[in-house]
Scaffold this motif. Structure first.
Motif: not given
Length: 80
Positions: A11-26, A33-37, A42-50
């Motif tokens: 999932s492109v969006n899973r990877r995007k969320v992880l990369e955002i957290l890596e670059s921004k920290g907590a 959601a805003k940064i990932a557009r 959808a963001t909540d679902k991805i976070i739950k999966e991760l």
């Protein structure tokens, strides 16, 4: 390791969320959601999966951050 990498790269969006957290920290989920557009639900679902896969965790103040395994997977998937 490869199974988690496949999960993330599936999932492109899973990877995007992880990369955002890596670059921004907590970061709070709304900001992710805003940064990932992405829409917040959808963001909540991805976070739950991760989180279920041990790649992210919630902090005491409701933010989301990478776990040690999450950091390893981000580096691993970037190298693929």
């Amino acid at each position: 390791m490869e199974e988690l990498a496949g999960f993330v790269n599936g999932s492109v969006n899973r990877r995007k969320v992880l990369e955002i957290l890596e670059s921004k920290g907590a970061t709070d989920p709304q900001r992710v959601a805003k940064i990932a557009r992405l829409i917040p639900s959808a963001t909540d679902k991805i976070i739950k999966e991760l989180e279920e896969n041990g790649l992210v965790q919630k902090t005491g103040d409701g933010k989301i951050e990478l776990t040690a395994d999450g950091k390893v997977i981000v580096d691993y998937t970037r190298a693929l």
